[in-house]
Scaffold this motif. Structure first.
Motif, PDB file in Angstrom:
ATOM      1  N   ARG A 133       0.824  -1.213   0.000  1.00 42.54           N
ATOM      2  CA  ARG A 133       0.000   0.000   0.000  1.00 42.54           C
ATOM      3  C   ARG A 133       0.854   1.256   0.000  1.00 42.54           C
ATOM      4  O   ARG A 133       0.515   2.264  -0.642  1.00 42.54           O
ATOM      5  CB  ARG A 133      -0.915  -0.015   1.244  1.00 42.54           C
ATOM      6  N   SER A 134       1.979   1.235   0.679  1.00 37.44           N
ATOM      7  CA  SER A 134       2.838   2.418   0.792  1.00 37.44           C
ATOM      8  C   SER A 134       3.427   2.849  -0.544  1.00 37.44           C
ATOM      9  O   SER A 134       3.868   3.999  -0.693  1.00 37.44           O
ATOM     10  CB  SER A 134       3.965   2.154   1.785  1.00 37.44           C
ATOM     11  N   ASP A 135       3.459   1.949  -1.524  1.00 40.20           N
ATOM     12  CA  ASP A 135       3.992   2.298  -2.840  1.00 40.20           C
ATOM     13  C   ASP A 135       3.001   3.085  -3.683  1.00 40.20           C
ATOM     14  O   ASP A 135       3.370   3.642  -4.715  1.00 40.20           O
ATOM     15  CB  ASP A 135       4.399   1.023  -3.596  1.00 40.20           C
ATOM     16  N   PHE A 136       1.760   3.119  -3.266  1.00 37.93           N
ATOM     17  CA  PHE A 136       0.710   3.795  -4.034  1.00 37.93           C
ATOM     18  C   PHE A 136       0.310   5.068  -3.299  1.00 37.93           C
ATOM     19  O   PHE A 136      -0.702   5.132  -2.598  1.00 37.93           O
ATOM     20  CB  PHE A 136      -0.484   2.854  -4.261  1.00 37.93           C
ATOM     21  N   THR A 137       1.148   6.089  -3.437  1.00 37.14           N
ATOM     22  CA  THR A 137       0.947   7.336  -2.695  1.00 37.14           C
ATOM     23  C   THR A 137      -0.170   8.194  -3.275  1.00 37.14           C
ATOM     24  O   THR A 137      -0.729   9.034  -2.589  1.00 37.14           O
ATOM     25  CB  THR A 137       2.255   8.151  -2.675  1.00 37.14           C
ATOM     26  N   VAL A 138      -0.465   8.007  -4.544  1.00 31.45           N
ATOM     27  CA  VAL A 138      -1.597   8.711  -5.176  1.00 31.45           C
ATOM     28  C   VAL A 138      -2.547   7.634  -5.710  1.00 31.45           C
ATOM     29  O   VAL A 138      -2.534   7.295  -6.894  1.00 31.45           O
ATOM     30  CB  VAL A 138      -1.131   9.641  -6.314  1.00 31.45           C
ATOM     31  N   PRO A 139      -3.364   7.061  -4.845  1.00 31.93           N
ATOM     32  CA  PRO A 139      -4.195   5.932  -5.258  1.00 31.93           C
ATOM     33  C   PRO A 139      -5.232   6.306  -6.302  1.00 31.93           C
ATOM     34  O   PRO A 139      -5.822   7.382  -6.256  1.00 31.93           O
ATOM     35  CB  PRO A 139      -4.865   5.493  -3.945  1.00 31.93           C
ATOM     36  N   TYR A 167      -9.150  -0.301  -1.960  1.00 34.61           N
ATOM     37  CA  TYR A 167      -8.978   0.997  -1.309  1.00 34.61           C
ATOM     38  C   TYR A 167     -10.163   1.378  -0.428  1.00 34.61           C
ATOM     39  O   TYR A 167     -10.047   2.217   0.445  1.00 34.61           O
ATOM     40  CB  TYR A 167      -8.808   2.094  -2.361  1.00 34.61           C
TER      41      TYR A 167
END
Length: 440
Positions: A133-139, A167
Motif C-alpha cells: 500500500r505504501s507504494d501507491f501514494t496517489v491511489p 482501497y
C-alpha cells in the motif's frame, strides 16, 4: 418529438421539476421513450445534467446484449488472473480482510447479514501479496493495487451489482470499480454471473458519483454509510427505497428525526445494528429541543432556494436544503460529544454560544464552514480537520487537540479571547497564526 404537452414530459415535470424535464428535452427528447422512464428517475433528484450520458446510453443500448459464454464465473476470473470464491458464509465473506490496510476495510466485513442478502464473489489476483500500500501514494480506483482484491456483490433479489476494491473509501466511488461492469474484468463475466446465480442486474456503467441503482431506479443520494443510501426524503434498506413520512419525519443529513418521538432513527427499520452510533448530534438535538413545542416550515431564501426549517423555543434551530443541514443554532447546549456531525459537508453557519466542551472529530468532513466562534474550554482531536474555507475564527479555549483545522490555509482572522495552555496543532500555517495571536 416529445413536446411540453406530452404526458411523459408532464409527468417528469411534476415529479422531478420543470428544469429536469427541459434539460432532457433539450439534450435528446428520445430519452423520454425509454421504457418506464418516469419510474426510473423518481429518486434521481431535480438536476438531469449529470445523468444525461447515462440516460442516453440506456436509450441507445437498452442494454447491449451480453457476451455469451459457457464458462462459470470462477473459470473466467481464473482466466483474468484471480482466485475467486463464492462467499456464502461469514468466514468466507471476511477471508479477504487481511489484504486491506487499516482504515480502508470494506463495510462488508462488519455486516452480519451481507452474505445472506447478497451473492458475493471475492477475488484475489495472483500478485496481491506482492503489492504494498505504501507504494501507491496517489491511489487511483483502478490501479494495480486497488483491483488486486475485489468483491463482486449482487442483491439476491436482482437489480443491483457493485464491484468493490482494495482501497474502499480512500478513493472516489470505490464501490463502482470497473464501473460495476463485470465484463470490464473479462468479457462474458456478466452473462456468466447472471446464469450461475439466476439473478438479473443492469450495470450502472455510466452513473456519475452521488448516484446508485436500486432495482433499476436511479437514486441520487447525499450519504452512503454501510451500503445504506440517504437522499433528501428517503433512505434505502438493501434493495428497497423507504420514503419518509413527511408529516412527522425529517431528514437531517443521514439521520431521520421523528417529530412525534423527538428522537433520531439511526438505522433503517429491521436492521439489528446502528449505522453510526458515534455521532453525538443524535443526543445534542433532542436535549436542545427538550419538551418545548416544535414545528417545521418550508421557507424560500433570498436566492430562491427552498429550505426546510426546524423551530423550537420559538427559535430557528436547523435549516436543511435537500435533506442536508446548512445552518444550525444551539443556544442552550453546553456539551458536544465525539463525532458531532462528523460526516456533514454542507454546514455554513453554526451557533454554539454556551458549549463548554467539544469532543473528538467535531465536524470532521465539513470543508465549507466560513467562520465560527467557540467558547468551549476544551476541543478534542481532529476537530474541523478537513475545513479549507474558514477565514475567521474566534476562540475562548484552553485546550485544543491535535489535528485541529489541519487542512486549512485560508484563515486570516484568529481572535483569542484567552491564550490556550495546551495546543495540539500540527499544521505549520495554523501554528504561525496561533503564535502571532499569542504574542499580541
Amino acid at each position: 418529438m416529445k413536446t411540453p404537452s406530452d404526458p411523459i414530459y408532464l409527468a417528469i415535470k411534476r415529479q422531478n421539476g420543470e428544469r429536469f424535464a427541459q434539460t432532457i428535452r433539450r439534450y435528446d427528447n428520445g430519452i423520454f421513450d425509454i421504457p418506464n422512464i418516469v419510474h426510473r428517475i423518481r429518486y434521481a433528484g431535480r438536476d438531469a445534467t449529470p445523468l444525461l450520458e447515462y440516460l442516453e446510453s440506456i436509450k441507445n443500448s437498452r442494454m447491449t446484449s451480453d457476451y455469451q459464454t459457457d464458462e462459470s464465473p470462477f473459470e473466467l476470473l481464473a482466466a483474468a488472473g484471480y482466485h475467486a470464491e463464492y462467499a456464502d458464509t461469514m468466514y468466507k465473506k471476511n477471508a479477504i480482510s487481511r489484504y486491506f490496510a487499516p482504515g480502508e476495510e470494506l463495510c462488508t466485513f462488519n455486516d452480519d447479514m451481507r452474505h445472506q442478502n447478497y451473492y458475493i464473489i471475492n477475488a484475489v489476483r495472483h500478485d496481491a501479496d506482492t503489492l504494498r500500500r505504501s507504494d501507491f501514494t496517489v491511489p487511483q480506483r483502478q490501479d494495480a493495487y486497488g483491483t488486486s482484491v475485489i468483491s463482486i456483490q449482487m442483491t439476491k433479489t436482482g437489480g443491483f451489482i457493485s464491484i468493490k476494491n482494495r482501497y474502499n473509501h480512500a478513493v472516489p466511488h470505490p464501490d463502482n470499480t470497473f464501473d460495476s461492469d463485470p465484463d470490464q474484468i473479462i468479457p462474458g463475466l456478466s452473462a456468466s454471473l447472471k446464469k450461475y446465480f439466476d439473478v438479473d442486474f443492469n450495470c450502472a456503467s455510466q452513473l456519475p458519483g452521488g448516484y446508485t441503482l436500486i432495482k433499476n431506479q436511479i437514486v441520487k443520494y447525499n450519504f452512503e454509510i454501510n451500503d445504506v443510501y440517504y437522499g433528501d426524503t428517503f433512505y434505502t434498506d438493501f434493495n428497497k427505497i423507504i420514503e419518509l413520512n413527511r408529516d412527522y419525519e425529517l431528514m437531517m443529513d443521514y439521520m431521520v428525526f421523528d417529530l412525534h418521538r423527538r428522537e433520531f432513527t439511526m438505522y433503517p427499520r429491521g436492521r439489528s445494528t446502528e449505522l453510526d452510533p458515534r455521532d453525538d448530534f443524535r443526543h445534542v438535538l433532542p436535549i436542545e429541543i427538550g419538551d418545548t413545542p416544535i414545528q417545521t416550515t418550508s421557507e424560500k431564501l433570498p436566492d430562491g432556494t427552498i429550505v426546510r426549517c426546524l423551530y423550537a423555543h420559538h427559535t430557528k434551530i436547523a435549516e436543511m436544503h435537500n435533506g442536508q443541514i446548512i445552518r444550525l443554532n444551539l443556544p442552550h447546549s453546553t456539551r458536544i460529544g465525539d463525532a458531532f456531525m462528523m460526516n456533514n459537508r454542507t454546514l455554513i453557519d453554526l451557533q454554539i454560544p454556551r458549549v463548554a466542551y467539544i469532543g473528538d472529530y467535531f465536524l470532521l468532513q465539513n470543508r465549507v464552514l466560513p467562520q465560527l466562534e467557540i467558547n468551549a474550554d476544551t476541543i478534542g482531536t481532529n476537530a474541523l480537520s478537513n475545513n479549507t474555507s474558514m477565514t475567521k475564527l474566534t476562540l475562548n479555549t484552553s485546550r485544543i487537540g491535535y489535528g485541529f483545522m489541519d487542512a486549512n490555509r485560508k484563515l486570516t482572522q484568529l481572535i483569542l479571547k484567552k491564550k490556550p495552555t495546551d495546543i495540539g496543532i500540527q499544521n505549520n500555517y495554523m501554528k504561525k497564526l496561533f503564535a502571532d495571536a499569542m504574542a499580541r
